[in-house]
Motif scaffolding. Structure first.
Motif, PDB file in Angstrom:
ATOM      1  N   VAL A 143       0.842  -1.193   0.000  1.00 31.32           N
ATOM      2  CA  VAL A 143       0.000   0.000   0.000  1.00 31.32           C
ATOM      3  C   VAL A 143       0.878   1.244   0.000  1.00 31.32           C
ATOM      4  CG1 VAL A 143      -1.900  -1.144   1.217  1.00 31.32           C
ATOM      5  CG2 VAL A 143      -0.144   0.041   2.531  1.00 31.32           C
ATOM      6  N   GLY A 144       0.297   2.362  -0.425  1.00 35.57           N
ATOM      7  CA  GLY A 144       1.044   3.607  -0.419  1.00 35.57           C
ATOM      8  C   GLY A 144       1.199   4.157   0.986  1.00 35.57           C
ATOM      9  N   ALA A 182       3.651  -4.575   9.498  1.00 27.97           N
ATOM     10  CA  ALA A 182       3.290  -3.172   9.669  1.00 27.97           C
ATOM     11  C   ALA A 182       4.258  -2.625  10.727  1.00 27.97           C
ATOM     12  CB  ALA A 182       1.835  -3.032  10.090  1.00 27.97           C
ATOM     13  N   ARG A 183       3.853  -1.593  11.432  1.00 30.26           N
ATOM     14  CA  ARG A 183       4.778  -1.016  12.410  1.00 30.26           C
ATOM     15  C   ARG A 183       4.935  -1.964  13.607  1.00 30.26           C
ATOM     16  NH1 ARG A 183       6.697   3.818  11.856  1.00 30.26           N
ATOM     17  NH2 ARG A 183       4.954   4.481  10.549  1.00 30.26           N
ATOM     18  N   SER A 211      -2.658   3.647  14.329  1.00 28.43           N
ATOM     19  CA  SER A 211      -2.757   3.549  12.871  1.00 28.43           C
ATOM     20  C   SER A 211      -2.925   2.101  12.424  1.00 28.43           C
ATOM     21  CB  SER A 211      -1.532   4.167  12.200  1.00 28.43           C
ATOM     22  OG  SER A 211      -0.371   3.390  12.423  1.00 28.43           O
ATOM     23  N   GLN A 212      -2.652   1.155  13.313  1.00 30.79           N
ATOM     24  CA  GLN A 212      -2.961  -0.248  13.063  1.00 30.79           C
ATOM     25  C   GLN A 212      -4.403  -0.507  13.511  1.00 30.79           C
ATOM     26  OE1 GLN A 212       0.773  -0.201  11.879  1.00 30.79           O
ATOM     27  NE2 GLN A 212       0.418   0.450  13.968  1.00 30.79           N
ATOM     28  N   PRO A 213      -5.253  -1.069  12.648  1.00 31.18           N
ATOM     29  CA  PRO A 213      -6.637  -1.297  13.052  1.00 31.18           C
ATOM     30  C   PRO A 213      -6.788  -2.082  14.349  1.00 31.18           C
ATOM     31  CG  PRO A 213      -6.433  -1.589  10.701  1.00 31.18           C
ATOM     32  CD  PRO A 213      -5.034  -1.389  11.223  1.00 31.18           C
ATOM     33  N   ILE A 214      -5.836  -2.949  14.631  1.00 29.45           N
ATOM     34  CA  ILE A 214      -5.928  -3.754  15.846  1.00 29.45           C
ATOM     35  C   ILE A 214      -5.648  -2.923  17.096  1.00 29.45           C
ATOM     36  CG2 ILE A 214      -3.559  -4.604  16.164  1.00 29.45           C
ATOM     37  CD1 ILE A 214      -4.808  -7.454  16.272  1.00 29.45           C
ATOM     38  N   GLY A 215      -5.099  -1.716  16.912  1.00 25.09           N
ATOM     39  CA  GLY A 215      -4.960  -0.770  18.011  1.00 25.09           C
ATOM     40  C   GLY A 215      -3.615  -0.723  18.703  1.00 25.09           C
ATOM     41  N   ARG A 216      -2.641  -1.433  18.182  1.00 21.36           N
ATOM     42  CA  ARG A 216      -1.306  -1.424  18.781  1.00 21.36           C
ATOM     43  C   ARG A 216      -0.282  -1.787  17.723  1.00 21.36           C
ATOM     44  NH1 ARG A 216       0.802  -6.546  19.345  1.00 21.36           N
ATOM     45  NH2 ARG A 216      -0.651  -8.303  19.420  1.00 21.36           N
ATOM     46  N   MET A 217       0.984  -1.552  18.060  1.00 19.17           N
ATOM     47  CA  MET A 217       2.068  -2.024  17.204  1.00 19.17           C
ATOM     48  C   MET A 217       2.280  -3.519  17.415  1.00 19.17           C
ATOM     49  SD  MET A 217       4.979   0.930  17.428  1.00 19.17           S
ATOM     50  CE  MET A 217       4.538   2.674  17.504  1.00 19.17           C
ATOM     51  N   GLY A 218       2.929  -4.130  16.440  1.00 20.75           N
ATOM     52  CA  GLY A 218       3.302  -5.522  16.600  1.00 20.75           C
ATOM     53  C   GLY A 218       4.480  -5.674  17.545  1.00 20.75           C
ATOM     54  N   LYS A 219       4.738  -6.900  17.948  1.00 13.87           N
ATOM     55  CA  LYS A 219       5.874  -7.223  18.800  1.00 13.87           C
ATOM     56  C   LYS A 219       6.902  -8.005  17.981  1.00 13.87           C
ATOM     57  CE  LYS A 219       2.787  -7.743  22.799  1.00 13.87           C
ATOM     58  NZ  LYS A 219       2.272  -8.705  23.805  1.00 13.87           N
ATOM     59  N   PRO A 220       8.193  -7.750  18.193  1.00 15.25           N
ATOM     60  CA  PRO A 220       9.209  -8.518  17.465  1.00 15.25           C
ATOM     61  C   PRO A 220       9.019 -10.021  17.607  1.00 15.25           C
ATOM     62  CG  PRO A 220      10.234  -6.677  18.599  1.00 15.25           C
ATOM     63  CD  PRO A 220       8.798  -6.721  19.065  1.00 15.25           C
ATOM     64  N   GLY A 248      -4.097  -5.945  10.617  1.00  9.54           N
ATOM     65  CA  GLY A 248      -5.199  -5.589   9.741  1.00  9.54           C
ATOM     66  C   GLY A 248      -4.958  -4.369   8.878  1.00  9.54           C
ATOM     67  N   PHE A 249      -3.718  -3.859   8.843  1.00 12.00           N
ATOM     68  CA  PHE A 249      -3.438  -2.588   8.164  1.00 12.00           C
ATOM     69  C   PHE A 249      -3.820  -2.615   6.675  1.00 12.00           C
ATOM     70  CE2 PHE A 249      -1.078   0.785   6.160  1.00 12.00           C
ATOM     71  CZ  PHE A 249      -1.029   1.794   7.102  1.00 12.00           C
ATOM     72  N   ILE A 250      -3.452  -3.672   5.982  1.00 13.74           N
ATOM     73  CA  ILE A 250      -3.685  -3.709   4.537  1.00 13.74           C
ATOM     74  C   ILE A 250      -5.165  -3.841   4.214  1.00 13.74           C
ATOM     75  CG2 ILE A 250      -3.290  -5.045   2.431  1.00 13.74           C
ATOM     76  CD1 ILE A 250      -0.516  -5.754   3.516  1.00 13.74           C
ATOM     77  N   THR A 251      -5.853  -4.723   4.921  1.00 14.16           N
ATOM     78  CA  THR A 251      -7.233  -5.057   4.531  1.00 14.16           C
ATOM     79  C   THR A 251      -8.327  -4.358   5.328  1.00 14.16           C
ATOM     80  OG1 THR A 251      -7.122  -6.999   5.985  1.00 14.16           O
ATOM     81  CG2 THR A 251      -6.581  -7.332   3.653  1.00 14.16           C
ATOM     82  N   LEU A 252      -8.012  -3.838   6.496  1.00 16.47           N
ATOM     83  CA  LEU A 252      -9.050  -3.278   7.373  1.00 16.47           C
ATOM     84  C   LEU A 252      -8.913  -1.784   7.616  1.00 16.47           C
ATOM     85  CD1 LEU A 252      -9.118  -6.102  10.081  1.00 16.47           C
ATOM     86  CD2 LEU A 252     -10.430  -5.976   7.955  1.00 16.47           C
ATOM     87  N   ASN A 253      -7.892  -1.141   7.030  1.00 15.33           N
ATOM     88  CA  ASN A 253      -7.631   0.253   7.301  1.00 15.33           C
ATOM     89  C   ASN A 253      -8.444   1.150   6.368  1.00 15.33           C
ATOM     90  OD1 ASN A 253      -6.433   2.199   8.837  1.00 15.33           O
ATOM     91  ND2 ASN A 253      -4.344   1.767   8.189  1.00 15.33           N
ATOM     92  N   ASN A 254      -9.756   1.192   6.564  1.00 13.83           N
ATOM     93  CA  ASN A 254     -10.606   2.014   5.711  1.00 13.83           C
ATOM     94  C   ASN A 254     -11.713   2.670   6.526  1.00 13.83           C
ATOM     95  OD1 ASN A 254     -12.759   0.020   6.017  1.00 13.83           O
ATOM     96  ND2 ASN A 254     -11.611  -1.229   4.563  1.00 13.83           N
TER      97      ASN A 254
END
Length: 254
Positions: A143-144, A182-183, A211-220, A248-254
Motif C-alpha cells: 500500500v502507499g 506493519a509497524r 494507525s494499526q486497526p488492531i490498536g497497537r504495534m506488533g511485537k518482534p 489488519g493494516f492492509i485489509t481493514l484500514n478504511n
C-alpha cells in the motif's frame, strides 16, 4: 513441532529488534544461529543471551552492502539450511525529498544487501539438498505509505526478488517467502520518534499505534514466531508467498 534441531540459520541484522527476536527464538528451537551484523557489539549481546539459554550462536561483523564481506562471512559457515534477510534501514521523504544519495543508500542495504546474502547462501543450500529463505518485506510493498518513497521501492524489490528466487529454485528444494510487517515496536521505532518528534514522543507513539486497526504495534516476538513457522519443516508446502503481519493494516484500514 517447529523444531530447528541440527539446522544452521543465518540471520542478518540480528543485533536488535525483529532480527534479535528471530535469532533468540531460532536458537531456542535448536538451530545454530549465525548473526551477520554491522553492530558487532549488539549482535554479541544477542548471541550471549542465546548461548546462556543453551543455544549455539556465532557473530560475524560485516556490512551486507559489500558483497566481498558477505562472501567472506559465508565462507566461514560450513552449512546453511536457513537464511533470514532481516537487515534494513529506512528513509523518510517523498520523491522530491529523496536525493540520489538517499536512494543509493537504501538500495545498497535493503536490496543489494539481501541479494548479497542470497547470492552467498543459495549455493550452500543447493549443496545440502535444499533450504528455507525468509526475506523481510513490508506493508509498504502493498500500500502507499506517505513519505516512504525510497523505502517502499526497496521493499517492492524484495517482494519481486523473492518470487524470482522461489520460482528458479523449486527443483533445488529451496523455498523462499516474505514477511510484510506493519509497524513493530522496536528500539528503531523509539529512536525514530525521539529524533523526528522531540517532546512529542508519547503523542506520536500513541498515534502510530492506533494507525494499526488492531490498536497497537506488533511485537518482534510475533514476527519471529511467523518466521519460525516459515523456516520449519511444517511449512514445506509453502513457497513464493508473502505473509502480512500487520494488525489488519492492509485489509481493514478504511
Amino acid at each position: 513441532m517447529f523444531s530447528l534441531k541440527n539446522k544452521h540459520a543465518v540471520i542478518t541484522g540480528g543485533g536488535s529488534g525483529i532480527g534479535r527476536a528471530i535469532s533468540l527464538l531460532f536458537a531456542k528451537q535448536g538451530a545454530t544461529i549465525h548473526i551477520i551484523e554491522l553492530n558487532a557489539d549488539a549482535a554479541q549481546q544477542t548471541a550471549d543471551e542465546a548461548i546462556a539459554a543453551g543455544g549455539q550462536a556465532y557473530v560475524y561483523a560485516a556490512d551486507i552492502s559489500q558483497q566481498q564481506q558477505v562472501l567472506d562471512v559465508f565462507a566461514k559457515i560450513n552449512r546453511v539450511d536457513i537464511l533470514v534477510n532481516n537487515a534494513g534501514i529506512a528513509h523518510v521523504g517523498n520523491l522530491e525529498r529523496t536525493s540520489p544519495d538517499d536512494l543509493d543508500r537504501i538500495y545498497n542495504v535493503n536490496v543489494k544487501g539481501a541479494y548479497n546474502a542470497l547470492y552467498a547462501a543459495i549455493p550452500k543450500m543447493k549443496a545440502i539438498g535444499g533450504g528455507a529463505i525468509v526475506n523481510m518485506a513490508s506493508i509498504a510493498a502493498w500500500v502507499g505509505i506517505t513519505d516512504r518513497f525510497a523505502y517502499s521501492m526497496s521493499k517492492g524489490a524484495i517482494m519481486a526478488m523473492s518470487l524470482s528466487v522461489a520460482r528458479d529454485y523449486l527443483a533445488d528444494n529451496i523455498r523462499c517467502n516474505t514477511i510484510s510487517p506493519a509497524r513493530v515496536h522496536t528500539p528503531f521505532v523509539d529512536g525514530f520518534i525521539a529524533k523526528n518528534y522531540p517532546g512529542k514522543e508519547e503523542e506520536i507513539f500513541e498515534k502510530l499505534s492506533k494507525s494499526q486497526p488492531i490498536g497497537r504495534m506488533g511485537k518482534p516476538e510475533e514476527v519471529a514466531a511467523l518466521a519460525l513457522y516459515l523456516c520449519s519443516d511444517q511449512a514445506g508446502f509453502i513457497t513464493g508467498t508473502d505473509y502480512p503481519i500487520d494488525g489488519g493494516f492492509i485489509t481493514l484500514n478504511n
